[in-house]
Design a protein around this motif. Structure first.
Motif, PDB file in Angstrom:
ATOM      1  N   LEU A  44       0.826  -1.211   0.000  1.00  0.00           N
ATOM      2  CA  LEU A  44       0.000   0.000   0.000  1.00  0.00           C
ATOM      3  C   LEU A  44       0.860   1.261   0.000  1.00  0.00           C
ATOM      4  N   THR A  47       2.275   1.803  -3.486  1.00  0.00           N
ATOM      5  CA  THR A  47       1.249   2.344  -4.386  1.00  0.00           C
ATOM      6  C   THR A  47       1.007   3.822  -4.089  1.00  0.00           C
ATOM      7  N   LEU A  51       1.420   7.053  -6.622  1.00  0.00           N
ATOM      8  CA  LEU A  51       0.251   7.826  -7.048  1.00  0.00           C
ATOM      9  C   LEU A  51       0.108   9.157  -6.317  1.00  0.00           C
ATOM     10  N   TYR A 134     -13.203  10.054  -2.168  1.00  0.00           N
ATOM     11  CA  TYR A 134     -12.481   8.819  -2.499  1.00  0.00           C
ATOM     12  C   TYR A 134     -12.261   8.696  -4.001  1.00  0.00           C
ATOM     13  N   SER A 137      -9.476  11.395  -7.292  1.00  0.00           N
ATOM     14  CA  SER A 137      -8.286  11.234  -8.130  1.00  0.00           C
ATOM     15  C   SER A 137      -7.571   9.956  -7.724  1.00  0.00           C
ATOM     16  N   ALA A 138      -6.520   9.597  -8.453  1.00  0.00           N
ATOM     17  CA  ALA A 138      -5.705   8.452  -8.053  1.00  0.00           C
ATOM     18  C   ALA A 138      -5.066   8.727  -6.692  1.00  0.00           C
ATOM     19  N   SER A 140      -6.244  10.567  -4.207  1.00  0.00           N
ATOM     20  CA  SER A 140      -7.200  10.404  -3.106  1.00  0.00           C
ATOM     21  C   SER A 140      -7.476   8.919  -2.842  1.00  0.00           C
ATOM     22  N   SER A 141      -7.618   8.124  -3.901  1.00  0.00           N
ATOM     23  CA  SER A 141      -7.872   6.687  -3.705  1.00  0.00           C
ATOM     24  C   SER A 141      -6.724   6.045  -2.937  1.00  0.00           C
ATOM     25  N   ALA A 142      -5.486   6.379  -3.348  1.00  0.00           N
ATOM     26  CA  ALA A 142      -4.328   5.759  -2.704  1.00  0.00           C
ATOM     27  C   ALA A 142      -4.201   6.225  -1.259  1.00  0.00           C
ATOM     28  N   THR A 145      -7.053   4.707   0.906  1.00  0.00           N
ATOM     29  CA  THR A 145      -6.904   3.257   1.053  1.00  0.00           C
ATOM     30  C   THR A 145      -5.784   2.925   2.038  1.00  0.00           C
TER      31      THR A 145
ATOM     32  N   ASN B 228      -9.564   5.040  -8.215  1.00  0.00           N
ATOM     33  CA  ASN B 228      -8.910   5.369  -9.487  1.00  0.00           C
ATOM     34  C   ASN B 228      -7.485   4.849  -9.588  1.00  0.00           C
ATOM     35  N   PHE B 229      -7.213   3.697  -8.971  1.00  0.00           N
ATOM     36  CA  PHE B 229      -5.824   3.224  -8.986  1.00  0.00           C
ATOM     37  C   PHE B 229      -5.324   2.995 -10.410  1.00  0.00           C
ATOM     38  N   MET B 234      -7.605   9.568 -14.536  1.00  0.00           N
ATOM     39  CA  MET B 234      -7.713  10.150 -13.202  1.00  0.00           C
ATOM     40  C   MET B 234      -6.375  10.141 -12.466  1.00  0.00           C
TER      41      MET B 234
END
Lengths: 209, 627
Positions: A44, A47, A51, A134, A137-138, A140-142, A145, B228-229, B234
């Motif tokens: 994690l 990643t 990102l 969430y 954007s990429a 925010s997701s990363a 998570t 959006n990985f 994005m």
């Protein structure tokens, strides 16, 4: 193993958590499980670093704008302290002082819950002040998570603590539950160590780096 | 609760309940064998459909879309739902016996691991009936997987997530079992090779599966929960999936093949009637292969564009693996050399394995040469290579192991005659199918295509390949006939049906009593049962303890319910994104509640197990035991 066997502080073994075969198995098995968890969090982190600050073209939110160190500092202190209080709890577990152990575990739970409260506030703040949802954007997701997986571990740890405290409130310590108390404290330290890395990699490097 | 007498003739319901709740490693082994065998047949049928479609050019036996689904499910099923569970079947059946243990370290978790795998596998395969199977290949590269319509890839991600959790649990269980449960005298350097390879493979599982877990979560979150990985527009990055998948995927190859090496090591020693040549070299080669297994994942990504430096490093690391593997090959050859060889069915598989696997290894080193890999990448050469490794290594070990351990697991002996016919059909079919595919690859035929245009020089080779596949199918059918005939005849065998058993599992009855060892054995060296036999000990064992009470774990239905909860939850997660139904979120919550509730129930209720009393053990007869 006789669950009803009564101990005194004199007859209680030095390492009650590994005094039985079941305890030994739990001890080794849980350390190995934490090894797997380490890889999980490492993945994690990797990643997240890949990102970080990445988003749709024209995205303006970056880590350095988003994060504020004072809040994270308070959270860090809360969680580090809770790790210390769980050490106190284990100290009393080993000296067969059940009431003191329960008391320190209660303090640990309170500190952990306070940490979790701040984290929820923090996420809420990002969403409402920055629109940093969430799916934003990429990045925010990363971010959610990684930090959210840690938060989920904290929540599971709290539930685990509480369940053990209630279940054993009346019957006190024995060799059957000693290893269970030990395992949750091991888990709690692991959560703490992961947070130290999150604090460094996400927040410090986010604001300074 | 403490009934020692195994229930005599039980009704179907009672037997079913027994298997649903069992925590006995020998019964869990049978569960793994049956469900792994079932999925092996499913994956085999998918393979046959592939070969029928490709038998002639421009075939329209299946459509392009269906072909993609069949091909994806063939790979996924064979790796995750057939090869791994079948290996787990032998690990469960044999490893506790080999180390002189009465059960694994965590019998409850053992059952949980099985049911998670089972429900994950069923969930994945239900996709066939619920709108279509996954179609992005077994590697499910993110750019393709994200774009795939329908719910196929969702079934893949959720199903593998559930069964992967089961695998991780099984891995930790075997590690702790081997570390903590060894009988007195069973030092690490006296452990049988199959136990050693299980140990190392379990360590690989522990560190390789979390990256897959995370990768699958990313895929689930991207496809179902707005993350959006992998969404490039994005800011996402699809290469992350490739890395995570292969950081798992390459060690996975060794997770499969190391236990296969272990089975072959047992076979070579037993049927050459010789101690394994270079036992310690074999042990260290195993450790080294496990270590290198994590250093080479990017050789699957040479053409991704990581740059010359990265490619060079991974190329060299990959070639280095050939060294410990070569050590093993020579150890096996020298075990056979000068041995008093018995050409039993398992031994035929082992002898067939060596040239087959060496061929797969040699093409592996060819692909490690990065510039050459640019030519070979995504061609049938690759297909030929990994089938030589997986079928020539793992499947031959599974079939050989099945014949070897069948008497220990079921107390009957598979027919040697039919066994040899199975071997001949399968072995010939295997080479006929895959050897020719090397040339198809070199002639330029790409993998994963649903059909091809005729007159490119591929027609005959594809037909030969398809005919070969039919021979493999005939081999498997012969095996099934053999199993049915053996079970109907039901001729019971003794402790050591191959007569040359060397390790502890052959010192106890077939199948063993549910507590395995009445008295814990004292291990006096490598191949301890062989030592006792050579010294003329009629009991085959020196005992470490007098007969006493035996502690046993209770059966439990909770693992089944826990796994079923996740199975239910997965349906909620799967249909959540559709947004046109009201039920997915409640179903997701309900499923998680079932799982968490049964975890809490497990926590709150003390489960101390029970004791088989000494008097009952003595009453059962048998030898009174030493001392």
């Amino acid at each position: 193993m006789d669950i009803n066997k009564q101990y005194s502080a004199q007859t209680w073994p030095d390492h009650p958590e590994t005094a039985t075969l079941e305890g030994k198995n739990k001890f080794v098995g849980f350390w190995l499980f934490l090894g797997g968890e380490t890889v999980l969090f490492a993945t994690l982190f990797a990643t997240y670093l890949a990102l970080k600050d990445k988003g749709p073209s024209g995205m303006e939110i970056t880590a350095s704008q988003l994060f504020e160190l004072p809040l994270v500092f308070i959270m860090t202190m809360l969680l580090l302290t809770s790790s210390l209080t769980s050490v106190y709890a284990m100290f009393h577990m080993r000296s067969y002082n059940f009431r003191a152990m329960q008391a320190w575990m209660a303090v640990t739970v309170l500190l952990g819950a306070a940490f979790l409260g701040f984290e929820i506030y923090e996420f809420n703040h990002y969403v409402h002040e920055f629109g940093f949802t969430y799916g934003h954007s990429a990045f925010s997701s990363a971010f959610y998570t990684l930090v959210g997986t840690h938060g989920l571990h904290v929540a599971i740890g709290l539930g685990w603590f509480i369940l053990l405290m209630i279940r054993n409130a009346k019957r006190g310590l024995n060799l059957y539950n000693a290893s269970k108390f030990y395992t949750i404290s091991l888990y709690w330290h692991f959560i703490d160590v992961v947070w130290v890395f999150i604090f460094t990699v996400v927040y410090l490097m986010g604001v300074v780096g | 609760m403490s009934s020692t007498a195994q229930a005599q003739k039980k009704g179907f319901g009672a037997t079913l309940w027994d298997y649903l709740t069992t925590v006995d490693h020998k019964k869990i082994a049978i569960l793994y064998l049956v469900s792994g065998g079932f999925f092996f047949v499913v994956g085999g049928i998918e393979a046959m459909l592939i070969r029928i479609q490709l038998a002639v050019p421009a075939n329209d036996f299946v459509s392009a879309g269906v072909y993609n689904q069949i091909m994806t499910m063939h790979g996924t099923t064979m790796i995750f739902l057939a090869a791994m569970p079948l290996l787990f079947a032998f690990m469960n059946a044999v490893v506790p016996l080999q180390i002189g243990a009465r059960d694994v370290a965590f019998p409850f978790l053992n059952s949980l691991g099985f049911w998670l795998f089972f429900f994950g596998g069923v969930f994945l395969n239900l996709s066939w009936f619920l709108g279509g199977a996954p179609d992005a290949g077994w590697t499910s590269y993110a750019s393709l997987a994200i774009a795939s319509g329908g719910h196929g890839v969702d079934f893949y991600a959720l199903g593998l997530q559930i069964s992967g959790a089961g695998t991780l649990i099984a891995g930790i269980n075997f590690l702790v079992t081997i570390i903590n449960m060894r009988a007195p005298g069973m030092t690490y350097m006296r452990m049988p090779m199959f136990t050693w390879t299980t140990f190392i493979a379990s360590a690989l599982i522990l560190f390789a599966f979390p990256p897959l877990t995370v990768g699958l979560f990313f895929l689930i979150l991207d496809r179902m929960f707005f993350a959006n990985f992998f969404a490039v527009e994005m800011g996402g990055n699809t290469i992350i999936w490739e890395h995570l998948f292969w950081i798992f995927g390459h060690p996975e190859v060794y997770i499969l093949v190391l236990p296969a090496f272990g089975i072959f090591s047992e076979i070579f020693a037993i049927f050459s009637r010789k101690r394994l040549f270079g036992y310690s070299a074999l042990v260290f080669a195993t450790i080294l292969i496990g270590f290198y297994g994590f250093m080479v994942w990017a050789h699957h990504m040479f053409t991704t564009g990581l740059g010359a430096t990265a490619n060079a490093i991974f190329a060299v690391a990959t070639m280095a693996i050939a060294v410990p593997t070569g050590v093993k090959i020579f150890n096996w050859l020298l075990t056979i050399w000068g041995g008093n060889i018995s050409f039993s069915t398992p031994m035929l598989y082992a002898l067939g394995f060596i040239p087959s696997f060496v061929a797969g290894g040699v093409t592996g080193v060819m692909q490690a040469v990065a510039p050459l890999d640019y030519q070979l990448h995504d061609s049938y050469f690759i297909v030929a290579h990994f089938h030589y490794v997986i079928v020539g290594g793992v499947v031959l070990a599974l079939l050989g192991g099945l014949h070897l351990y069948w008497p220990k697991m079921f107390g009957t002996m598979l027919s040697e005659k039919l066994g040899k016919i199975t071997f001949a059909l399968f072995f010939f079919g295997f080479h006929a199918t895959f050897f020719i595919q090397h040339f198809l690859g070199l002639l330029g035929m790409p993998r994963r295509v649903y059909t091809f245009v005729g007159d490119q020089g591929w027609d005959l080779y594809n037909l030969i390949s398809s005919v070969g596949a039919a021979f493999m199918a005939l081999g498997v059918i012969t095996l099934v006939i053999n199993i049915i005939m053996t079970s109907v005849k039901n001729e019971r065998v003794g402790n050591d049906p191959w007569e040359d058993g060397r390790t502890l599992e052959w010192a106890i009855p077939s199948p063993p009593p549910f507590y395995n060892f009445k008295q814990t054995p004292l291990v006096r060296g490598l191949d301890t049962y062989w030592i006792e036999k050579m010294e003329g000990n009629p009991e085959g064992m020196t005992y470490a303890e007098p007969i006493g009470d035996i502690h046993m774990p209770n059966n439990s239905i909770i693992p089944f319910i826990m796994s079923a909860g996740l199975f239910v939850a997965a349906f909620g997660a799967l249909y959540f994104i559709d947004g046109d139904k009201a039920w997915p979120l409640p179903v997701l919550a309900l499923g998680l509640l079932i799982t968490l509730g049964s975890m809490a129930a497990r926590s709150l209720k003390d489960d101390l197990g029970y004791h088989i009393h000494k008097e009952d053990l003595l009453k059962e007869g048998g030898q009174p035991g030493g001392h």
